[in-house]
Scaffold this active site. Structure first.
Site, PDB file in Angstrom:
ATOM      1  N   GLY A   1       0.797  -1.231   0.000  1.00 51.70           N
ATOM      2  CA  GLY A   1       0.000   0.000   0.000  1.00 51.70           C
ATOM      3  C   GLY A   1       0.818   1.264   0.000  1.00 51.70           C
ATOM      4  O   GLY A   1       0.884   1.981  -0.992  1.00 51.70           O
TER       5      GLY A   1
ATOM      6  N   ARG B   1       9.558   3.548  16.120  1.00 52.40           N
ATOM      7  CA  ARG B   1       8.259   3.731  15.461  1.00 52.40           C
ATOM      8  C   ARG B   1       7.204   4.070  16.509  1.00 52.40           C
ATOM      9  O   ARG B   1       6.951   3.301  17.441  1.00 52.40           O
ATOM     10  CB  ARG B   1       7.880   2.465  14.714  1.00 52.40           C
ATOM     11  N   CYS B   2       6.581   5.230  16.355  1.00 49.21           N
ATOM     12  CA  CYS B   2       5.510   5.667  17.245  1.00 49.21           C
ATOM     13  C   CYS B   2       4.236   5.862  16.447  1.00 49.21           C
ATOM     14  O   CYS B   2       4.277   6.229  15.264  1.00 49.21           O
ATOM     15  CB  CYS B   2       5.870   6.977  17.943  1.00 49.21           C
TER      16      CYS B   2
ATOM     17  N   HIS C   1      10.864  -3.732   7.747  1.00 46.78           N
ATOM     18  CA  HIS C   1      11.294  -3.155   9.015  1.00 46.78           C
ATOM     19  C   HIS C   1      12.809  -3.188   9.162  1.00 46.78           C
ATOM     20  O   HIS C   1      13.335  -2.806  10.211  1.00 46.78           O
ATOM     21  CB  HIS C   1      10.624  -3.890  10.180  1.00 46.78           C
TER      22      HIS C   1
END
Length: 774
Positions: free
Chosen positions: A440, A523-524, A702
């Site tokens: 996406g 990552r938040c 990631h």
């Protein structure tokens, strides 16, 4: 007198200082000493804040550069062989390599597998063990952070992930045996850490064993007994609080209170019913920690519900034996409401973030120690706010409730079976074998974020911002066409977050300015707040998808987030069942799906990466959850024609035990994470004979590493051993928003080339097979 505690505090900082420092360090723009300085400043600020708030038991060792489970692996020296660790000191370079992967002279070294932390949206790095695993103390972080706080005049309660939970959260890489067989080897590491903490002056230790809220297992019970009988008696200077959270320990409570531990923590937000049993079991030398303040959600505490529990405990065992605590670590809620000036004042008054929860704990302590009359005015003020919320027109929308009552079973079913749908879809899409696509999103560069920020600040006109987004979409489509992807995406440049974007366009949501929580590493996410009934007022994505489709003859996927994931990744209202809220979201997504189809979109993806994480921790509750969760997905997706192809995406979870429920979603294509987990999930899909199409993720997004063609081919070939080629798609593990364009372009070129080479090999085998038969 009763005391207060929290089980952990957010790590990132009020302004996400740690996130920025980590990412600058990874880019080579921040030296290690400055990263360490940022971490030291954050720890000190957080300890001082808690001391100022008069919290009695302040945690230490709850800070982490990436993940507390990874920290435990470092402490025990559990480094996978592929990192070629010589057994000496473990530095930050190796630490981050284990988390993110690295390149060395042998090629790409993949990161450790990442998966969900119980039923939260936090992710941890899965420990890897082998049968001859050697554990040895290699990090004194728990001791060093205790000493660091002590130097500030702050006496803390160090937090350790317990050895039983640590082992069970990991996996054996060379056998099917239980990691618990390694317990005897691991315990000396914990014994040494505890001894050193005692030498440093620690008196209480918080030992977290969250596996105790899972289904009862005799081997786990024996491991807990084997662990805590010696650890609790190790040093008379130390007292151990055995801590579990995210549910009730009901079947383990007899065992837990029989151990020589000095305290036990109960999550009374998730499982208040366990307190009655605990009050009959507690020993005279033990303290009882009452997890009354919700550490997972952001609503103000309802003292009308909490005070009877507190009063019962005071009456049964006295104030001196009580600790009033958060239910779990506050890692899962934002830092403070202080910067939320622009939020609707009524809704803001209904909320409590981490700092505000410290005040709630203080109020409960005062009520316990001084009596309700001493805080009657404050309690009345807070109760009035809660009553106003429940009756507010902002919360209740009659038309939404009426529509939900009219939902019927026919609305949750596609017209034809998958085999027939696939024929119709292939006639429309004309896809090759092993079709390629992405999940996406494409890179959210600093430039994209800057334009969005300036637009929201009013510095850029709507027309100019839309022109910019269209140009980004045009370039994204052109790149995908250039490299030869089969099903394209528009890139989602208009979206800040896959949940927040939709929440901003739906009624019933409100947003924070600084309500960030950690998902993994740096990552938040900033979860939206569902405060009322949910309704779609207008189309949310069709204009962007239709624009992208007009640029190409290849199919472009419409990209939506599924109802269960929107629910799971939001802070959800607590005044009605989650199933009811999910159904309201599903109806809104259903309307969007139908509008995408009307606008000419032939492929629509409804992401449900959170379906697995929402699974209740005890299996007895699974069926009910999977029933309404599946119903909501089908309600969202089943309103289209058979020729419209519905995709879904799931990642970073163990799906093997819910295959039937996944199959029942009846999505035409499911894409799943597979690169970090070694394709084990695909073997399970093959064993189950999954009926529809599958896209195993061959590119770990990631990690900054660019996967080689050979690596991708090996992964797909493993999939083809258990799943027919006609059912297999090729795609990354997840969306690409966190990566940079250089990585993405190289990786996707390799992905497309992987598909081309494999198609050629398949065709050659067909020709060879045909020739041999001739």
């Amino acid at each position: 007198m009763a005391k207060t505690a929290i089980l952990g505090f957010p790590r990132m900082g009020k302004a996400r200082e740690l996130k920025r420092a980590l990412e600058d360090y990874w880019k080579g723009e921040l030296p290690q000493e400055k990263l360490l300085a940022v971490s030291q400043q954050l720890k000190q600020k957080h300890w001082q804040l808690q001391k100022k708030s008069k919290t009695d038991y302040i945690p230490s060792n709850d800070f982490s550069f990436y993940d507390q489970v990874l920290d435990t692996s470092i402490m025990a020296g559990a480094v996978p062989d592929r990192f070629n660790w010589p057994g000496d000191a473990i530095d930050l370079e190796l630490y981050f390599a284990m988390a993110r992967g690295r390149q060395d002279n042998t090629g790409n070294v993949p990161a450790m597998e990442m998966t969900k932390w119980f039923d939260t949206n936090y992710h941890y790095l899965v420990p890897e063990f082998k049968s001859n695993q050697i554990f040895k103390l290699h990090s004194l972080k728990p001791v060093e952070e205790f000493a660091e706080a002590k130097a500030l005049g702050i006496h803390t309660r160090p937090v350790l992930l317990g050895p039983v939970s640590y082992l069970l959260l990991g996996k054996m890489t060379d056998s099917q045996a239980s990691p618990l067989q390694l317990l005897d080897r691991l315990l000396p590491v914990y014994q040494e850490v505890l001894f050193r903490l005692a030498e440093a002056g620690a008196d209480w230790i918080q030992m977290d064993e969250p596996v105790l809220v899972l289904d009862y297992d005799k081997s786990v019970a024996e491991a807990i007994r084997q662990t805590y009988r010696p650890l609790a008696a190790l040093d008379e200077r130390l007292k151990i609080q055995l801590t579990s959270y995210f549910g009730g320990m009901e079947e383990y409570l007899d065992l837990v209170f029989s151990l020589p531990v000095h305290g036990v923590h109960l999550d009374l937000d998730r499982a208040p019913e366990q307190m009655d049993q605990a009050l009959t079991l507690i020993q005279s030398r033990q303290q009882l920690s009452l997890g009354l303040i919700n550490g997972r959600n952001i609503w103000r505490a309802d003292f009308k519900q909490l005070l009877p529990l507190l009063e019962k405990a005071v009456k049964a065992i006295g104030k001196e034996c009580l600790i009033i605590s958060s239910s779990c670590s506050l890692l899962h809620v934002p830092f403070s409401l202080e910067d939320e000036e622009s939020m609707d004042a009524d809704i803001k008054a209904w909320l409590a973030f981490s700092v505000e929860k410290l005040d709630e704990l203080n109020l409960l302590r005062e009520a316990a120690n001084q009596g309700k009359l001493a805080v009657a005015d404050e309690l009345a003020k807070r109760q009035a706010i809660i009553q106003f919320r429940h009756g507010s027109e902002k919360v209740n929308r009659r038309q939404v409730q009426e529509r939900c009552r009219k939902v019927n079973e026919g609305m949750k079913k596609r017209g034809a079976l998958f085999t027939e749908r696939k024929k119709q879809q292939q006639e429309k899409l004309k896809l090759p074998v092993l079709p390629t696509t992405t999940i996406g999103s494409f890179p959210q560069t600093q430039e994209v974020r800057s334009w969005r920020r300036d637009y929201k600040a009013g510095k850029i006109s709507p027309a100019r911002y839309q022109d910019y987004l269209k140009e980004e979409i045009r370039k994204c489509i052109a790149f995908q066409e250039e490299i030869g992807l089969d099903v394209l995406v528009h890139g989602e440049f208009e979206r800040n977050d896959m949940v927040e974007y939709f929440g901003e366009l739906l009624e019933g949501f409100v947003f924070t300015r600084n309500g960030w929580v950690q998902s993994y590493g740096s990552r938040c996410v900033k979860p939206p707040v569902i405060f009322g009934d949910i309704e779609r007022k207008a189309a949310m994505t069709t204009a962007w998808s239709a624009y992208a489709q007009a640029l190409t003859d290849k199919p472009v996927k419409g990209m939506l987030t599924g109802p269960v994931t929107i629910l799971q990744w939001s802070f959800v209202r607590d005044d009605q069942p989650r199933a009811d809220t999910c159904q309201q979201i599903a109806l809104a997504i259903r309307d969007e799906v139908k509008d995408l189809e009307k606008s000419g979109i032939k492929v629509i993806q409804i992401d449900e990466p959170a379906l697995r994480e929402g699974l209740p921790l005890k299996k007895t509750a699974w069926q009910a959850y999977l029933s309404w969760g599946g119903d909501c997905f089908r309600l969202a997706s089943a309103g289209v024609k058979d020729e419209t192809q519905i995709h879904t995406h799931m990642c970073y979870g163990d799906f093997e035990d819910i295959f039937e429920a996944i199959a029942a979603l009846d999505a035409d294509v499911i894409s799943i994470e597979a690169s970090r987990s070694g394709m084990g999930i695909l073997k399970a899909f093959g064993k189950f004979h999954y009926p529809n199409d599958i896209g195993p993720g061959v590119y770990d997004i990631h990690s900054p590493l660019v996967p080689e063609i050979k690596t991708m081919k090996d992964i797909v070939k493993k999939a083809l051993e258990v799943v027919p080629a006609a059912q297999v798609w090729i795609n990354p593990d997840c969306g690409l928003k966190t990566r940079d364009w250089k990585e993405v372009k190289s990786a996707l070129r390799n992905l497309v080339e992987t598909a081309k080479e494999l198609r050629l090999e398949i065709n050659q085998k067909r020709v060879s097979g045909s020739s041999s038969r001739t």
